[in-house]
Design an enzyme around this catalytic site. Structure first.
Site, PDB file in Angstrom:
ATOM      1  N   LYS A  83     -36.833  -3.750 -25.113  1.00 20.88           N
ATOM      2  CA  LYS A  83     -36.007  -3.231 -26.219  1.00 20.88           C
ATOM      3  C   LYS A  83     -35.999  -1.704 -26.154  1.00 20.88           C
ATOM      4  O   LYS A  83     -37.065  -1.068 -26.109  1.00 20.88           O
ATOM      5  CB  LYS A  83     -36.633  -3.705 -27.538  1.00 20.88           C
ATOM      6  CG  LYS A  83     -35.683  -3.813 -28.701  1.00 20.88           C
ATOM      7  CD  LYS A  83     -36.432  -4.514 -29.840  1.00 20.88           C
ATOM      8  CE  LYS A  83     -35.649  -4.589 -31.099  1.00 20.88           C
ATOM      9  NZ  LYS A  83     -36.465  -5.105 -32.201  1.00 20.88           N
TER      10      LYS A  83
HETATM   11  O1  G3P Z   1     -34.884  -6.504 -36.062  1.00 13.41           O
HETATM   12  C1  G3P Z   1     -34.710  -5.463 -36.968  1.00 13.41           C
HETATM   13  C2  G3P Z   1     -35.770  -5.437 -37.994  1.00 13.41           C
HETATM   14  O2  G3P Z   1     -37.037  -5.329 -37.476  1.00 13.41           O
HETATM   15  C3  G3P Z   1     -35.516  -4.466 -39.086  1.00 13.41           C
HETATM   16  O3  G3P Z   1     -35.402  -5.225 -40.209  1.00 13.41           O
HETATM   17  O4  G3P Z   1     -35.352  -5.713 -42.610  1.00 13.41           O
HETATM   18  O5  G3P Z   1     -36.719  -3.788 -41.750  1.00 13.41           O
HETATM   19  O6  G3P Z   1     -34.229  -3.682 -41.776  1.00 13.41           O
HETATM   20  P1  G3P Z   1     -35.426  -4.559 -41.660  1.00 13.41           P
END
Ligand code: G3P
Length: 272
Positions: A83
């Site tokens: 990634k």
């Molecule tokens: O895959 C993306 C994730 O890790 C971020 O999610 O909910 O923190 O915006 P969030």
């Protein structure tokens, strides 16, 4: 659309993998830190459980270091995906890694043009951040729709991996938009309404083995019985009131006119 879990927690992964519908895993450095485990070992363990792509993120910010980390990560398992962030350095690393045949997931995508850059760099996946866009009053799912459409028009084969999903509606909208994959936290997937009914009855999976005190149909029967009893009581009271009136009239007639009981009953009934 493949369903991915956004976590590095082995218990969560094992639980959802047991459903037989887990398409892959995405992790990021903050999710990994929470597990207090060696990064490499953790990613290898996840890759053994999951029969699908597992994203492991580089932590470097410069291309050269990203390449060192990315090339190393790529050797950890067959299904591991490197990634990289959607920055100029990350795009350059993506270009070089994908040239070497390494699968890259370009993360932190917030616009269609950024997604185009990721596709041009040779990314296998691009991850638009739906929830983060919603947080700033944008429509994250609309971005997924646009990226899918542009990739279709342009013939890009990069997969659209809808990320930062926060609830079932995000999942549905991304599926309708034509996303290739959707990644969500454990809480989101384990709370899907298809699994847990919003009706708190005895069949909900969280209550298996427990019986509610009164079943809904018993409550309905009880209330019907109550209405029947009320109606009966009301009818009885009306009859009693009518009889009292009749009796009172009989007495009145008898007293006033000295009539026989039978005549009094007939006359008073017509007056009731
Ligand atoms: O895959 C993306 C994730 O890790 C971020 O999610 O909910 O923190 O915006 P969030």
């Amino acid at each position: 659309m493949l369903l991915f879990l956004d976590t590095a927690n082995l218990d969560e992964i094992k639980e959802i993998a047991a459903w037989g519908v887990l398409g892959g895993i995405t992790t990021n450095p903050s999710l990994v830190v929470r597990e207090h485990q060696d990064f490499k070992k953790l990613v290898k363990d996840i890759c053994k459980i999951v029969d699908g792509p597992v994203s492991a993120e580089v932590t470097a910010t410069e291309t050269e270091q990203m390449l060192v980390q990315g090339r190393d990560i790529a050797t950890w398992a067959e299904n591991v995906v490197v990634k990289c962030p959607l920055t100029p350095a990350g795009l350059a690393a993506t270009k070089a890694l994908s040239k070497d045949g390494i699968k890259v997931n370009v993360t932190l995508c917030f616009s269609v043009n950024q997604a185009i850059l990721a596709a041009q760099a040779g990314a296998t996946f691009v991850s638009p951040f739906v929830g983060r866009l919603d947080d700033i009053n944008e429509d994250g799912c609309a971005l997924v729709e646009q990226i899918v459409e542009v990739f279709h028009i342009q013939g890009f084969d990069t997969n659209v991996l809808a990320a930062s999903l926060r609830g079932p509606q995000h999942v549905t909208r991304c599926a309708l938009a034509g996303a290739d994959c959707a990644t969500m936290p454990y809480k989101c997937s384990s709370n899907w309404s298809v699994i847990r009914s919003p009706i708190p009855d005895c069949r909900s999976s969280s209550k298996i083995g427990t019986q509610p005190k009164h079943k809904p149909w018993q409550a309905r029967a009880r209330s019907r019985r109550r209405i029947r009893v009320q109606n009966k009581r009301q009818a009885k009271n009306e009859v009693f009131a009518w009889l009292r009136k009749v009796r009172w009239n009989q007495q009145k007639f008898r007293a006033q006119a000295g009539l026989s009981s039978l005549t009094a009953i007939c006359l008073s009934s017509t007056m009731a």
